[in-house]
Design an enzyme around this catalytic site. Structure first.
Site, PDB file in Angstrom:
ATOM      1  N   GLU A 280      -9.076   2.193   0.911  1.00 36.51           N
ATOM      2  CA  GLU A 280      -8.362   3.431   1.224  1.00 36.51           C
ATOM      3  C   GLU A 280      -9.244   4.424   1.981  1.00 36.51           C
ATOM      4  OE1 GLU A 280      -6.290   1.644  -2.312  1.00 36.51           O
ATOM      5  OE2 GLU A 280      -8.391   2.091  -1.807  1.00 36.51           O
TER       6      GLU A 280
ATOM      7  N   MET B  77     -33.322   9.784   7.611  1.00 39.57           N
ATOM      8  CA  MET B  77     -33.155  11.232   7.553  1.00 39.57           C
ATOM      9  C   MET B  77     -33.709  11.785   6.241  1.00 39.57           C
ATOM     10  SD  MET B  77     -32.284  13.961   9.081  1.00 39.57           S
ATOM     11  CE  MET B  77     -31.168  13.596  10.439  1.00 39.57           C
TER      12      MET B  77
ATOM     13  N   PHE C  90      -1.261   4.706 -17.448  1.00 37.64           N
ATOM     14  CA  PHE C  90      -2.022   3.735 -16.665  1.00 37.64           C
ATOM     15  C   PHE C  90      -2.139   4.198 -15.205  1.00 37.64           C
ATOM     16  CE2 PHE C  90      -1.927  -0.113 -13.938  1.00 37.64           C
ATOM     17  CZ  PHE C  90      -3.162  -0.651 -14.288  1.00 37.64           C
ATOM     18  N   GLN C  91      -3.371   4.315 -14.713  1.00 35.25           N
ATOM     19  CA  GLN C  91      -3.681   4.743 -13.350  1.00 35.25           C
ATOM     20  C   GLN C  91      -3.144   6.140 -13.016  1.00 35.25           C
ATOM     21  OE1 GLN C  91      -2.726   1.766 -10.341  1.00 35.25           O
ATOM     22  NE2 GLN C  91      -4.707   0.797 -10.673  1.00 35.25           N
TER      23      GLN C  91
END
Length: 555
Positions: free
Chosen positions: A41, A465, A103-104
Site C-alpha cells: 500500500e 547522510m 478484527f483489523q
C-alpha cells in the site's frame, strides 16, 4: 466508480484486502478505470503522488482496513507536507462493530487527521457521490493536499437508492485571495524600490499556480537576485543569470550568504522552515525586511515575522505586481558582492575517483542533450543533494523528490506513475543502497507494465547522510551506518529486468548509452568509492546561513 469517472479519474493504484473486497468485486464492471496493482500500500500512495507531481492533477489510491490503511501513513504525510493532492480511499470494519477492537479495526479518521486536509467516514451509502466530489474539491483547491475517505464495509455493501447531499459542505472558494488590495501591491512596489540588497525566494507554489512564465518575467524586469528551495528547482530557468540556485542546509554559498545579508527578502510560497533559514532569529538580523506571499493564510507570520503579509495565489500576485511601473533595480554594488561570494568559495564537485558525483555528471552529459525527454526522481540522501546541484532539468515537472518529510524510499513508486502518466518520457530514478531496499518490491510493477524507468543505484555501502553527521559531529562513531546489499544484478534477473554492475566511469557511460537508447526498465548498480567526500556546502542545525561551510575544515 461512476463518480470517479465523472471527475476525470481513469487510473487507480491499490491493493485488495478483506474489507475492500466489495469495491474490487465491482471494479471489473468499469473497464475504463485502469487499476495498477502495487506490491505494498505504501507504493500505491507514492505512485499516485508521481502522477500528481508531474501533472498537478489529483489521483487515487485504495487500501483495505487497519494494516492496509496504516501502511499509507508516511506517504500521506509526505503529500501533506509537500502539498500534493491525493484522494486516499480506505476501508473500515462494519459500523456495528466499530470501537469494539474488532478484527483489523483502526480508528483511521483520527489516525490520519493531522496529516490530511480533511478526512471523511461514509455513514450513508447515498452520500458517496457528494463526499467524493467534496473530497476532490478540498484536495485540489487552495493549498493542495491529501484527503481521506474511509468506507465501513457494511456501507459499501448497502444498496444505493438516490444521491443525498451533504448537510454542511466543507468546500469554500474564498480561501484563495482572487483580488489583491491595491494598497498591498503599492506597498510591495515601494519596498522593492527602497531595497539596495534584495533577494527573491521562491518555492514550488509558483509551479502549482502555473506561474513560471510570470516569475521569469518579474525577475527579468527587475534583474533581481533569486534563490529557490529544493522543490522549486527550475521554477526560474537555470540558465538565468540572476539565479543563485538553492538556499537551505546544502544550498549554494552565494545564495545562502546573499539571503542572510539581504535588506529585503520577497518570499513567494516558502514556509520559512528551519532547514531553509538556518535559525529563525538570525534570519531577520541586520534590519532585514520581509514580504511574504502565500496562499495559506496560516503560514504568514508563523515562523518569521514579516513586514508585509500578502494572502494570495502566486499567479495572482505576479499578475498584479507586473501591472505596476517596475523598473530594473539599480543594485550593481550588491550584485558585485554576490559575484565575489560566488568566486571566493566554490564547491569542487569533480572527484579524482569514481564517485556519486562522477556518475551524476555522466548522466547529465547524456540527458542535457535532450532535456525534455527525461524526468528525474530521487530518494533522500547525499545522492539527492548532489543531484539537485548537478543535474539539469527541463521544467519543474521533470524533478520529483521528497522535501519536508524526506522519505527515503520515495522514488521507485513515484517513478511508476511518472512513467505511466508520461509514456513518452524516460524516468531516471536515482537511488542509493540505503533506500532502495526499503521499497524494492515495486520493481515488479516496472516489469508488469514494461515502464521506461532506469533505476540507478548508487552503492557505497553506507547510510551516508547519517554517516556524514557521525563523521562531523559524533567523533566518527559510525554506529550501524555500514550497510550490506543483495546482488542487484541477480535481483534484476529475478524480476526479469536488465541488470548491470559498473565500477568505472567508462563502464557506466557504456551502459547508459545502451539503456537510454531503448525503452523499458533497467537496474544499474553503480559501485562507488566507499569513503567518498561529504556533501557541501552545509549549514549544520543551529548554525546561521552566514555560517555556510564549503568544506569540512570550516566546521
Amino acid at each position: 466508480m461512476e463518480t470517479l469517472e465523472k471527475n476525470g479519474i481513469d487510473t487507480i493504484f491499490g491493493y485488495p484486502g478483506g474489507a475492500n473486497m466489495p469495491l474490487y468485486d465491482e471494479l471489473p464492471n468499469f473497464p475504463k478505470l485502469k487499476h495498477i496493482l502495487v506490491r505494498n500500500e505504501q507504493g500505491a500512495s507514492f505512485a499516485a503522488q508521481g502522477y500528481a507531481r508531474t501533472t498537478w492533477k489529483i489521483w487515487v489510491c485504495f487500501a483495505t482496513s487497519w494494516p492496509g490503511a496504516s501502511n499509507l501513513i508516511t506517504w500521506v504525510m509526505d503529500a501533506m507536507m509537500d502539498s500534493i493532492p491525493l484522494l486516499v480511499v480506505t476501508w473500515q470494519v462494519p459500523i456495528w462493530v466499530m470501537w469494539t477492537d474488532a478484527f483489523q479495526e483502526l480508528d483511521t479518521i483520527w489516525t490520519f487527521m493531522s496529516i490530511t486536509k480533511h478526512s471523511f467516514i461514509v455513514d450513508d451509502v447515498n452520500k458517496i457521490p457528494a463526499i467524493i466530489e467534496e473530497a476532490i474539491k478540498i484536495a485540489t483547491t487552495w493549498r493542495p493536499g491529501p484527503v481521506l475517505i474511509d468506507f465501513p464495509k457494511d456501507v459499501s455493501l448497502a444498496e444505493f437508492k438516490e444521491r443525498k447531499e451533504l448537510e454542511k459542505p466543507l468546500y469554500y472558494s474564498n480561501v484563495a485571495r482572487l483580488e489583491l488590495e491595491k494598497e498591498q501591491v503599492k506597498k510591495a512596489v515601494e519596498m522593492i524600490n527602497w531595497a539596495k540588497k534584495p533577494v527573491l525566494l521562491v518555492w514550488q507554489w509558483v509551479k502549482f499556480a502555473k506561474a513560471e512564465k510570470l516569475l521569469n518575467e518579474f525577475v527579468e524586469k527587475l534583474q533581481i537576485p533569486t534563490v529557490s528551495t529544493l522543490l522549486a528547482k527550475w521554477v526560474l530557468r537555470e540558465d538565468n543569470k540572476n539565479y543563485l540556485w538553492m538556499i537551505w542546509m546544502h544550498g549554494t554559498y552565494a545564495g545562502n550568504l546573499a539571503t542572510y545579508n539581504a535588506d529585503l527578502v520577497i518570499n513567494i510560497g516558502s514556509r520559512f522552515d528551519d532547514r531553509l533559514v538556518g535559525t529563525y532569529d538570525s534570519f531577520v538580523e541586520n534590519g532585514k525586511k520581509v514580504i511574504h506571499v502565500d496562499i495559506d493564510l496560516w503560514e504568514l507570520d508563523k515562523n518569521i515575522k514579516t513586514d508585509l503579509k500578502i494572502h494570495s495565489d502566486a499567479k495572482v500576485f505576479l499578475e498584479e505586481i507586473l501591472k505596476q511601473d517596475l523598473k530594473k533595480l539599480e543594485i550593481d554594488d550588491w550584485k558585485e558582492q554576490i559575484k565575489n561570494w560566488e568566486n571566493s568559495k566554490s564547491c569542487h564537485l569533480e572527484d579524482p575517483y569514481f564517485s556519486i558525483k562522477t556518475a551524476l555528471y555522466a548522466i547529465n552529459s547524456f540527458s542535457e542533450k535532450n532535456l525534455d525527454k527525461y524526468i528525474f526522481t530521487t530518494d533522500v540522501g547525499q545522492h539527492q543533494m548532489w543531484s539537485a546541484q548537478i543535474l539539469k532539468v527541463a521544467s519543474p515537472r521533470h524533478w520529483l523528490t521528497s522535501w519536508w518529510a524526506w522519505t527515503m524510499w520515495f522514488s521507485i513508486p513515484v517513478s511508476v506513475w511518472a512513467a505511466i502518466a508520461n509514456p513518452e518520457k524516460t524516468i531516471i530514478n536515482i537511488v542509493w543502497d540505503g533506500s532502495v531496499q526499503m521499497n524494492i518490491q515495486e520493481l515488479q510493477v516496472l516489469k508488469d507494465y514494461n515502464l521506461d524507468v532506469k533505476v540507478i543505484i548508487m552503492n557505497n555501502n553506507f547510510l551516508w547522510m547519517v554517516r556524514q553527521w557521525q563523521d562531523l559531529f559524533f567523533d566518527k562513531n559510525y554506529s550501524w551506518t555500514p550497510i550490506t546489499s543483495p546482488d542487484y544484478v541477480k535481483l534484476a534477473d529475478a524480476y526479469g529486468i536488465n541488470g548491470y554492475r559498473v565500477k568505472t566511469k567508462k563502464e557506466f557511460e557504456e551502459v547508459l548509452q545502451k539503456e537510454l537508447s531503448k525503452k523499458g526498465p533497467a537496474i544499474i548498480e553503480v559501485v562507488v568509492e566507499k569513503d567518498e567526500d561529504n556533501v557541501f556546502p552545509m549549514v549544520p542545525a543551529g548554525y546561521t546561513l552566514a555560517q555556510t561551510a564549503t568544506c569540512k575544515e570550516e566546521l
